[in-house]
Design a protein around this motif. Structure first.
Motif, short mmCIF file in Angstrom:
data_model
loop_
_atom_site.label_atom_id
_atom_site.label_comp_id
_atom_site.label_asym_id
_atom_site.label_seq_id
_atom_site.Cartn_x
_atom_site.Cartn_y
_atom_site.Cartn_z
N SER A 1 0.81 -1.22 0.00
CA SER A 1 0.00 0.00 0.00
C SER A 1 0.84 1.27 0.00
O SER A 1 0.28 2.37 0.02
N ASP A 2 2.20 1.16 -0.01
CA ASP A 2 3.01 2.36 -0.01
C ASP A 2 2.91 3.07 -1.36
O ASP A 2 2.49 2.49 -2.37
N LEU A 3 3.33 4.33 -1.39
CA LEU A 3 3.14 5.16 -2.57
C LEU A 3 3.85 4.60 -3.79
O LEU A 3 3.28 4.56 -4.89
N LEU B 1 2.13 3.56 -7.35
CA LEU B 1 2.49 4.25 -8.59
C LEU B 1 3.06 3.28 -9.62
O LEU B 1 2.81 3.41 -10.82
N SER B 2 3.84 2.29 -9.16
CA SER B 2 4.43 1.35 -10.12
C SER B 2 3.37 0.45 -10.74
O SER B 2 3.58 -0.06 -11.86
N LEU C 1 6.63 1.98 -16.27
CA LEU C 1 8.02 2.41 -16.44
C LEU C 1 8.74 2.53 -15.10
O LEU C 1 9.96 2.34 -15.03
N LEU C 2 8.00 2.80 -14.03
CA LEU C 2 8.63 2.93 -12.71
C LEU C 2 9.24 1.61 -12.24
O LEU C 2 10.12 1.61 -11.37
N ARG C 3 8.78 0.50 -12.79
CA ARG C 3 9.29 -0.81 -12.37
C ARG C 3 10.73 -1.04 -12.81
O ARG C 3 11.38 -1.97 -12.35
N VAL D 1 15.86 1.20 -8.02
CA VAL D 1 15.62 1.48 -6.61
C VAL D 1 15.55 0.15 -5.86
O VAL D 1 15.35 -0.92 -6.45
N ALA D 2 15.67 0.22 -4.54
CA ALA D 2 15.77 -0.99 -3.73
C ALA D 2 14.56 -1.90 -3.90
O ALA D 2 14.69 -3.12 -4.01
N ALA D 3 13.35 -1.32 -3.91
CA ALA D 3 12.14 -2.14 -4.00
C ALA D 3 12.12 -2.96 -5.28
O ALA D 3 11.79 -4.15 -5.27
#
Length: 583
Positions: free
Chosen positions: A252-254, A258-259, A264-266, A270-272
């Protein structure tokens, strides 16, 4: 004067090439204008759709503020503290079918009406597939070919034809020793050392943490022939860590939200994303090793655990189909699954099987722990059925005959359905007849949410104590569990106040859904929970640490409790201390 020089003089300084910064600003402004235009048009379209639904006599929470219009009723659900609490209150306020809104006032049709659910799940199931958003999130974890994601009716039917025989009762009973072994590990690795540290007294255990590890060991060994070693106290299990990191699409985090909206954010470093990608590679590699070994007809690499498992049964079924060939009178080809399809199904079973079983087990233990008389009755029943202790080979078939044990499980599934909602999308315009006699007209593209938890707490069905955990209600209750073909013809019965029985359609109790999309692993989950509860209550007296007002859940593929602390005390010690466990 050359022509080019003349043109430059006439153009003047205004024709100078724009700077990169100016280009970026212009592009950004154009993008924002485009997004605002699209958003505005979507808002107008959504408001029209909402008005059309309200014009049919439906109601729902109002769009009282600009925030409600732009962001929907997310804040109202958050303020309720729990999705099920909000859903139950909305159902009792607005009726069995109501309208809420999501982003940009997009109307969402909530359905807790038995007749409408029958239309959506059974008679017109093809017109109401899972929503694109939920399928996309699931596909990120399981792949695109598992039962939870497949929407093509023909492909889904082939998968069910292949997989249904694998989950029959005979094969499942062979796996009870696997469940029994995992519970033995839980006792010796987690509980007994803590009891010993307390001088033989008690151990406090958070089942929200431990139960997923137990059930991963169960599901891994029983389905995948793989030991995830999730309870190993000496070292962290890489495969267990990988499965925990695979929940990114459901967080449920932002960034997670958003991903899911912007793929494209995937790909950002970044660590996640790195953790999720590494987890996917680790789990997929293990699944591929298992599939490769069975595709070759034998395990020459040591990829498989010895003993029975559902993946071994699956490949035995596939080989039998291939060797039998196509009968002359057959109208359909021999059902088969490719290696890629088997891989996605195995990942699906890992995802759904672990969470479902862990949730039902942990919440059943927690609910029983709050009622000493119920716990005494359950222990007495188990003691009479298994006077020499539970034998996973000889006693597996007895579990289904124990009324108190199975009433506890049914009541847990009623109040704590692993999947309290199911998202759908109408692929064509359709009519939903309702129990009230009303017909709701659903437009093509309409989002729907099947409000299973609200239906399971409906006072009109279950009585004024619908919100209470009362397994005794099942003593005079005969609900038939329907398949796709028999929902219409087998009414069930639900006990109302005063001992009066009322006949209702079986859609009143659908913890695993019904119809063509009924959960294929439901019998395995119930058998596993039966075994786990029998082992726990034969050995320990249980008291609650987490109180009812502290019970919170997070919602991923299933509704997962955040904290379920209980106090376990060996039965002998509890009797000596007068804990009241004797009948």
């Amino acid at each position: 004067m050359p022509v080019l020089s003349t043109m430059k003089l006439l153009a003047g300084p205004a024709a100078a090439r724009p700077t990169p910064a100016a280009l970026a600003a212009t592009t950004a402004a154009a993008a924002v204008a485009w997004l605002l235009l699209r958003g505005g048009l979507a808002l107008l379209r959504n408001l029209r759709r909402r008005r059309a639904l309200l014009a049919e006599g439906l109601s729902g929470p109002p769009l009282a503020t600009l925030s409600d219009v732009l962001f929907g009723h997310v804040s109202a659900i958050a303020a309720a503290g729990d999705l099920v609490a909000w859903m139950t209150r909305a159902h009792r306020t607005y009726g069995a079918v109501w309208v809420s809104c999501s982003l940009l006032a997009q109307p969402v049709l909530w359905v807790a009406d038995r007749r409408a659910l029958r239309t959506i799940l059974v008679s017109h199931g093809r017109a109401f597939p899972h929503s694109d958003e939920s399928r996309a999130r699931l596909a990120r974890v399981t792949g695109p070919r598992g039962l939870l994601v497949l929407e093509d009716p023909d492909a889904h039917r082939v998968h069910r034809r292949v997989l249904n025989p694998v989950f029959n009762a005979k094969h499942l009973r062979e796996l009870v020793p696997v469940v029994d072994r995992a519970m033995g590990e839980f006792f010796t690795v987690v509980v007994d050392p803590r009891v010993a540290e307390a001088g033989g007294g008690e151990a406090i255990v958070d089942l929200a943490v431990v139960a997923p590890a137990i059930t991963l060991n169960v599901v891994g060994r029983a389905i995948l022939s793989t030991d995830f070693d999730a309870l190993n106290p000496a070292r962290a299990s890489p495969l267990y860590a990988a499965t925990k990191a695979m929940d990114l699409p459901f967080r449920s985090d932002l960034f997670a939200r958003l991903s899911n909206l912007f793929p494209l954010l995937r790909h950002l470093p970044v660590a996640a994303n790195r953790e999720f990608d590494a987890a996917q590679r680790a789990v997929t590699a293990q699944v591929d090793r298992v599939v490769a070994a069975l595709e070759q007809g034998g395990d020459t690499t040591g990829a498989l655990l010895p003993g029975p498992s559902l993946v071994k049964t699956l490949y035995a079924e596939l080989r039998a189909h291939a060797e039998a060939g196509v009968p002359e009178a057959a109208t359909e080809p021999v059902p088969r699954l490719s290696a890629a399809e088997v891989r996605d199904e195995l990942k699906t079973f890992l995802l759904a099987g672990q969470d479902t079983t862990a949730t039902v087990f942990s919440l059943a233990v927690w609910e029983v722990s709050q009622q000493p008389a119920l716990q005494s009755a359950l222990r007495a029943e188990l003691g009479a059925a298994f006077p020499n202790g539970f034998d996973p080979v000889d006693d597996a078939s007895t579990l289904a005959t124990l009324p108190v044990l199975n009433a506890v499980i049914r009541e847990t599934l009623r109040l704590h359905a692993p999947a309290p909602i199911s998202s759908r999308k109408a692929t064509e315009a359709a009519d939903l007849p309702c129990d009230s006699g009303r017909t709701v007209h659903v437009a093509r593209g309409q989002r729907l949410v099947l409000a299973i938890a609200a239906l399971h707490r409906d006072p009109a069905i279950w009585g004024n104590d619908a919100d209470e955990f009362k397994p005794a209600r099942w003593d005079r209750l005969a609900l038939f569990e329907p398949g796709a073909e028999d929902t219409e013809t087998h009414p069930g019965q639900v006990l109302l106040e005063g001992g009066v029985k009322k006949e209702v359609p079986p859609m009143a109790y659908v913890p695993f859904l019904v119809g063509a999309r009924v959960c294929i692993g439901r019998q395995f989950a119930v058998l596993a929970v039966q075994t786990m509860l029998a082992r726990v209550f034969l050995k320990y007296d249980v008291e609650p640490v987490t109180q009812r007002e502290e019970m919170k859940k997070r919602y991923a593929v299933t509704a997962i409790p955040r904290r379920v602390e209980v106090r376990l005390r060996p039965v002998e010690a509890a009797l000596q201390q007068g804990a009241g466990v004797a009948v």
